[in-house]
Scaffold this motif. Structure first.
Motif, PDB file in Angstrom:
ATOM      1  N   THR A 167      -5.696   4.989 -46.322  1.00 32.07           N
ATOM      2  CA  THR A 167      -4.546   4.211 -45.890  1.00 32.07           C
ATOM      3  C   THR A 167      -4.989   2.778 -45.628  1.00 32.07           C
ATOM      4  OG1 THR A 167      -3.434   6.105 -44.896  1.00 32.07           O
ATOM      5  CG2 THR A 167      -2.781   3.926 -44.119  1.00 32.07           C
ATOM      6  N   VAL A 168      -4.328   1.828 -46.261  1.00 33.59           N
ATOM      7  CA  VAL A 168      -4.623   0.406 -46.080  1.00 33.59           C
ATOM      8  C   VAL A 168      -3.385  -0.262 -45.498  1.00 33.59           C
ATOM      9  CG1 VAL A 168      -5.345  -1.743 -47.180  1.00 33.59           C
ATOM     10  CG2 VAL A 168      -6.202   0.448 -48.053  1.00 33.59           C
ATOM     11  N   HIS A 169      -3.521  -0.843 -44.326  1.00 34.39           N
ATOM     12  CA  HIS A 169      -2.425  -1.571 -43.704  1.00 34.39           C
ATOM     13  C   HIS A 169      -2.433  -3.005 -44.211  1.00 34.39           C
ATOM     14  CE1 HIS A 169      -1.549   1.645 -40.741  1.00 34.39           C
ATOM     15  NE2 HIS A 169      -2.838   1.890 -40.890  1.00 34.39           N
ATOM     16  N   ALA A 170      -1.283  -3.495 -44.622  1.00 43.19           N
ATOM     17  CA  ALA A 170      -1.189  -4.780 -45.303  1.00 43.19           C
ATOM     18  C   ALA A 170      -1.326  -5.969 -44.375  1.00 43.19           C
ATOM     19  CB  ALA A 170       0.137  -4.873 -46.067  1.00 43.19           C
ATOM     20  N   LYS A 171      -1.256  -5.761 -43.072  1.00 48.77           N
ATOM     21  CA  LYS A 171      -1.439  -6.853 -42.129  1.00 48.77           C
ATOM     22  C   LYS A 171      -1.786  -6.287 -40.764  1.00 48.77           C
ATOM     23  CE  LYS A 171       3.561  -7.228 -41.312  1.00 48.77           C
ATOM     24  NZ  LYS A 171       4.714  -8.153 -41.316  1.00 48.77           N
ATOM     25  N   GLY A 172      -2.264  -7.164 -39.901  1.00 50.91           N
ATOM     26  CA  GLY A 172      -2.605  -6.761 -38.548  1.00 50.91           C
ATOM     27  C   GLY A 172      -3.137  -7.954 -37.783  1.00 50.91           C
ATOM     28  N   THR A 173      -2.881  -7.968 -36.482  1.00 45.41           N
ATOM     29  CA  THR A 173      -3.372  -9.039 -35.615  1.00 45.41           C
ATOM     30  C   THR A 173      -4.610  -8.547 -34.876  1.00 45.41           C
ATOM     31  OG1 THR A 173      -1.195 -10.050 -35.327  1.00 45.41           O
ATOM     32  CG2 THR A 173      -2.830 -10.495 -33.622  1.00 45.41           C
ATOM     33  N   TYR A 174      -5.690  -9.290 -35.044  1.00 46.67           N
ATOM     34  CA  TYR A 174      -7.007  -8.948 -34.509  1.00 46.67           C
ATOM     35  C   TYR A 174      -7.245  -9.778 -33.243  1.00 46.67           C
ATOM     36  CZ  TYR A 174     -12.220  -8.343 -34.977  1.00 46.67           C
ATOM     37  OH  TYR A 174     -13.554  -8.055 -34.803  1.00 46.67           O
ATOM     38  N   VAL A 175      -7.367  -9.117 -32.098  1.00 47.19           N
ATOM     39  CA  VAL A 175      -7.749  -9.786 -30.854  1.00 47.19           C
ATOM     40  C   VAL A 175      -9.275  -9.804 -30.796  1.00 47.19           C
ATOM     41  CG1 VAL A 175      -7.605  -9.778 -28.338  1.00 47.19           C
ATOM     42  CG2 VAL A 175      -5.670  -8.945 -29.706  1.00 47.19           C
ATOM     43  N   VAL A 176      -9.847 -11.014 -30.698  1.00 50.56           N
ATOM     44  CA  VAL A 176     -11.303 -11.142 -30.658  1.00 50.56           C
ATOM     45  C   VAL A 176     -11.726 -11.407 -29.221  1.00 50.56           C
ATOM     46  CG1 VAL A 176     -13.318 -12.205 -31.725  1.00 50.56           C
ATOM     47  CG2 VAL A 176     -11.119 -12.273 -32.913  1.00 50.56           C
ATOM     48  N   MET A 177     -12.437 -10.458 -28.628  1.00 55.28           N
ATOM     49  CA  MET A 177     -12.907 -10.589 -27.257  1.00 55.28           C
ATOM     50  C   MET A 177     -14.386 -10.963 -27.261  1.00 55.28           C
ATOM     51  SD  MET A 177     -13.089  -6.582 -26.127  1.00 55.28           S
ATOM     52  CE  MET A 177     -13.865  -6.951 -24.559  1.00 55.28           C
ATOM     53  N   GLU A 178     -14.859 -11.496 -26.142  1.00 54.31           N
ATOM     54  CA  GLU A 178     -16.244 -11.944 -26.071  1.00 54.31           C
ATOM     55  C   GLU A 178     -17.218 -10.778 -26.062  1.00 54.31           C
ATOM     56  OE1 GLU A 178     -19.010 -14.300 -26.646  1.00 54.31           O
ATOM     57  OE2 GLU A 178     -17.224 -15.392 -26.050  1.00 54.31           O
ATOM     58  N   GLY A 179     -16.935  -9.759 -25.250  1.00 55.82           N
ATOM     59  CA  GLY A 179     -17.877  -8.656 -25.139  1.00 55.82           C
ATOM     60  C   GLY A 179     -19.101  -9.076 -24.324  1.00 55.82           C
ATOM     61  N   PRO A 180     -20.214  -8.327 -24.358  1.00 57.58           N
ATOM     62  CA  PRO A 180     -20.373  -7.112 -25.151  1.00 57.58           C
ATOM     63  C   PRO A 180     -19.748  -5.861 -24.541  1.00 57.58           C
ATOM     64  CG  PRO A 180     -22.392  -7.588 -23.983  1.00 57.58           C
ATOM     65  CD  PRO A 180     -21.466  -8.726 -23.690  1.00 57.58           C
ATOM     66  N   ALA A 181     -19.328  -5.914 -23.270  1.00 57.25           N
ATOM     67  CA  ALA A 181     -18.623  -4.762 -22.704  1.00 57.25           C
ATOM     68  C   ALA A 181     -17.239  -4.660 -23.337  1.00 57.25           C
ATOM     69  CB  ALA A 181     -18.487  -4.922 -21.191  1.00 57.25           C
ATOM     70  N   PHE A 182     -16.703  -3.454 -23.368  1.00 62.95           N
ATOM     71  CA  PHE A 182     -15.372  -3.235 -23.911  1.00 62.95           C
ATOM     72  C   PHE A 182     -14.312  -3.613 -22.872  1.00 62.95           C
ATOM     73  CE2 PHE A 182     -17.981  -0.061 -26.320  1.00 62.95           C
ATOM     74  CZ  PHE A 182     -17.885  -0.697 -27.551  1.00 62.95           C
ATOM     75  N   SER A 183     -13.055  -3.557 -23.282  1.00 65.41           N
ATOM     76  CA  SER A 183     -11.938  -3.973 -22.425  1.00 65.41           C
ATOM     77  C   SER A 183     -11.761  -3.054 -21.221  1.00 65.41           C
ATOM     78  CB  SER A 183     -10.633  -3.944 -23.225  1.00 65.41           C
ATOM     79  OG  SER A 183     -10.686  -4.762 -24.355  1.00 65.41           O
ATOM     80  N   THR A 184     -11.197  -3.627 -20.160  1.00 63.97           N
ATOM     81  CA  THR A 184     -10.641  -2.785 -19.098  1.00 63.97           C
ATOM     82  C   THR A 184      -9.317  -2.207 -19.609  1.00 63.97           C
ATOM     83  OG1 THR A 184      -9.298  -4.506 -18.062  1.00 63.97           O
ATOM     84  CG2 THR A 184     -11.610  -4.337 -17.365  1.00 63.97           C
ATOM     85  N   ARG A 185      -8.828  -1.171 -18.942  1.00 62.13           N
ATOM     86  CA  ARG A 185      -7.562  -0.578 -19.365  1.00 62.13           C
ATOM     87  C   ARG A 185      -6.412  -1.580 -19.213  1.00 62.13           C
ATOM     88  NH1 ARG A 185      -8.335   3.714 -17.084  1.00 62.13           N
ATOM     89  NH2 ARG A 185      -9.113   4.875 -18.867  1.00 62.13           N
ATOM     90  N   ALA A 186      -6.451  -2.390 -18.137  1.00 64.69           N
ATOM     91  CA  ALA A 186      -5.417  -3.398 -17.938  1.00 64.69           C
ATOM     92  C   ALA A 186      -5.442  -4.423 -19.071  1.00 64.69           C
ATOM     93  CB  ALA A 186      -5.602  -4.097 -16.590  1.00 64.69           C
ATOM     94  N   GLU A 187      -6.638  -4.835 -19.474  1.00 67.33           N
ATOM     95  CA  GLU A 187      -6.759  -5.784 -20.586  1.00 67.33           C
ATOM     96  C   GLU A 187      -6.240  -5.171 -21.883  1.00 67.33           C
ATOM     97  OE1 GLU A 187     -10.680  -8.432 -19.345  1.00 67.33           O
ATOM     98  OE2 GLU A 187     -10.955  -6.456 -20.256  1.00 67.33           O
ATOM     99  N   SER A 188      -6.537  -3.906 -22.100  1.00 68.73           N
ATOM    100  CA  SER A 188      -6.097  -3.246 -23.320  1.00 68.73           C
ATOM    101  C   SER A 188      -4.575  -3.230 -23.411  1.00 68.73           C
ATOM    102  CB  SER A 188      -6.654  -1.817 -23.361  1.00 68.73           C
ATOM    103  OG  SER A 188      -6.456  -1.228 -24.626  1.00 68.73           O
ATOM    104  N   HIS A 189      -3.910  -2.919 -22.287  1.00 72.16           N
ATOM    105  CA  HIS A 189      -2.446  -2.959 -22.278  1.00 72.16           C
ATOM    106  C   HIS A 189      -1.936  -4.387 -22.472  1.00 72.16           C
ATOM    107  CE1 HIS A 189      -1.531   1.213 -21.449  1.00 72.16           C
ATOM    108  NE2 HIS A 189      -2.436   1.242 -20.480  1.00 72.16           N
ATOM    109  N   MET A 190      -2.632  -5.371 -21.927  1.00 74.10           N
ATOM    110  CA  MET A 190      -2.245  -6.767 -22.104  1.00 74.10           C
ATOM    111  C   MET A 190      -2.356  -7.168 -23.576  1.00 74.10           C
ATOM    112  SD  MET A 190      -3.963 -10.200 -20.439  1.00 74.10           S
ATOM    113  CE  MET A 190      -5.503  -9.972 -21.350  1.00 74.10           C
TER     114      MET A 190
END
Length: 308
Positions: A167-190
């Motif tokens: 399956t290939v999705h024809a578009k998508g918005t990529y959020v680029v975070m600094e890292g290296p830790a992953f998002s908090t749950r609140a950030e993920s919902h944001m």
């Protein structure tokens, strides 16, 4: 077999070239005003196309996303005459319909990085257009190649996913975070509320620097799991890791199938202009006679044609 002047840089993770069957070729170790790139660059050909392979995180995955020498990577590829960059990277999914193992031909970015130098031009005012951060011509080229994939249908964001091999999705918005830790749950919902579809750490400043270097740039994102907005359904962290690795392997296999299909037919790249190839034409705002000569010479590979 192509006889065009197109040279394609492929930026990906460790082992991508090996899985593509392209890691036999000339090894190049370029130097740049910004230091050495992440890894040696392998120059080879496939189906008559000049290919330049670069491992973004270095051999052995030694560079974390904030420490990748992005400027050296893009500058080195420009020095070698690369005209188009095809990048790939693992991401988390922010949408139920972007399933682990799918591929996404990304069309937009939300940049949350803050530690990384994001321009080549520190001694001149240079402003490139970046409304569409990924090359529309390259995206059309990749989407056209999906017709050669097994049981594939390119999906728009609002289409219901269908069970199929790739399956290939024809578009998508990529959020680029600094890292290296992953998002908090609140950030993920944001990030979801912002309109993000994917979350990752490597598309920026890579895409912006490619634009400044007048190299067309596209990215195939590979969701490996759902970000923490969605509860995981596995029983242990070890099981979750194994699931993510399995999804990454599946997505990488699908990614390679798409890249190979695209490289077999460069018609779209040869016939449709890429706006990025003239990105600096209206972008140099400083009076050229006021830019230090040593800076002009240092960045000759990037902007030299505008100082003749």
């Amino acid at each position: 077999m192509s006889n065009s002047n197109i040279k394609i840089g492929i930026i990906g993770g460790t082992g991508l070239g090996d899985k593509l069957g392209l890691e036999t070729g000339q090894t190049v170790n370029p130097d740049t005003p910004f230091g050495k790139p992440s890894s040696p660059i392998i120059h080879t050909t496939w189906e008559g196309v000049d290919i330049y392979l670069l491992q973004r995180h270095g051999i052995g995955h030694i560079h974390n996303p904030s420490a990748v020498p992005y400027r050296a990577n893009i500058f080195a590829l420009k020095q070698l005459g690369v005209t188009h960059i095809l990048a790939s990277g693992a991401t988390g999914s922010l949408r139920e319909e972007y399933r682990p193992g799918d591929l996404v031909i990304v069309d937009q970015i939300i940049d949350k990085t803050y530690k990384r130098t994001n321009t080549f031009f520190e001694r001149a005012a240079v402003h490139v257009e970046f409304a569409d951060p990924f090359c529309s011509t390259m995206r059309n080229w990749l989407l056209n190649a999906t017709k050669y994939l097994p049981s594939n249908q390119a999906l728009e964001n609002n289409d219901a996913p269908k069970p199929q091999n790739i399956t290939v999705h024809a578009k998508g918005t990529y959020v680029v975070m600094e890292g290296p830790a992953f998002s908090t749950r609140a950030e993920s919902h944001m990030h979801r509320a912002w309109g993000g579809d994917l979350i990752g750490m490597t598309a920026m400043p890579e895409a912006k620097l490619a634009r400044e270097a007048e190299i067309a740039y596209a990215m195939i994102a590979m969701p490996t799991d759902y970000d923490c907005w969605r509860p995981h359904e596995v029983s242990s962290k070890q099981a979750l890791l194994e699931e993510i690795i399995g999804n990454l392997n599946r997505a990488t296999t699908n990614n390679i199938a798409l890249i190979k299909a695209a490289l077999r037919d460069l018609t779209i790249l040869e016939s449709e202009p890429c706006p990025a190839h003239a990105a600096l034409a209206m972008g140099i705002w400083s009076h050229k006679d006021k830019i230090p000569a040593d800076e002009i010479n240092k960045l000759q590979v990037l902007w030299g044609k505008y100082f003749k």
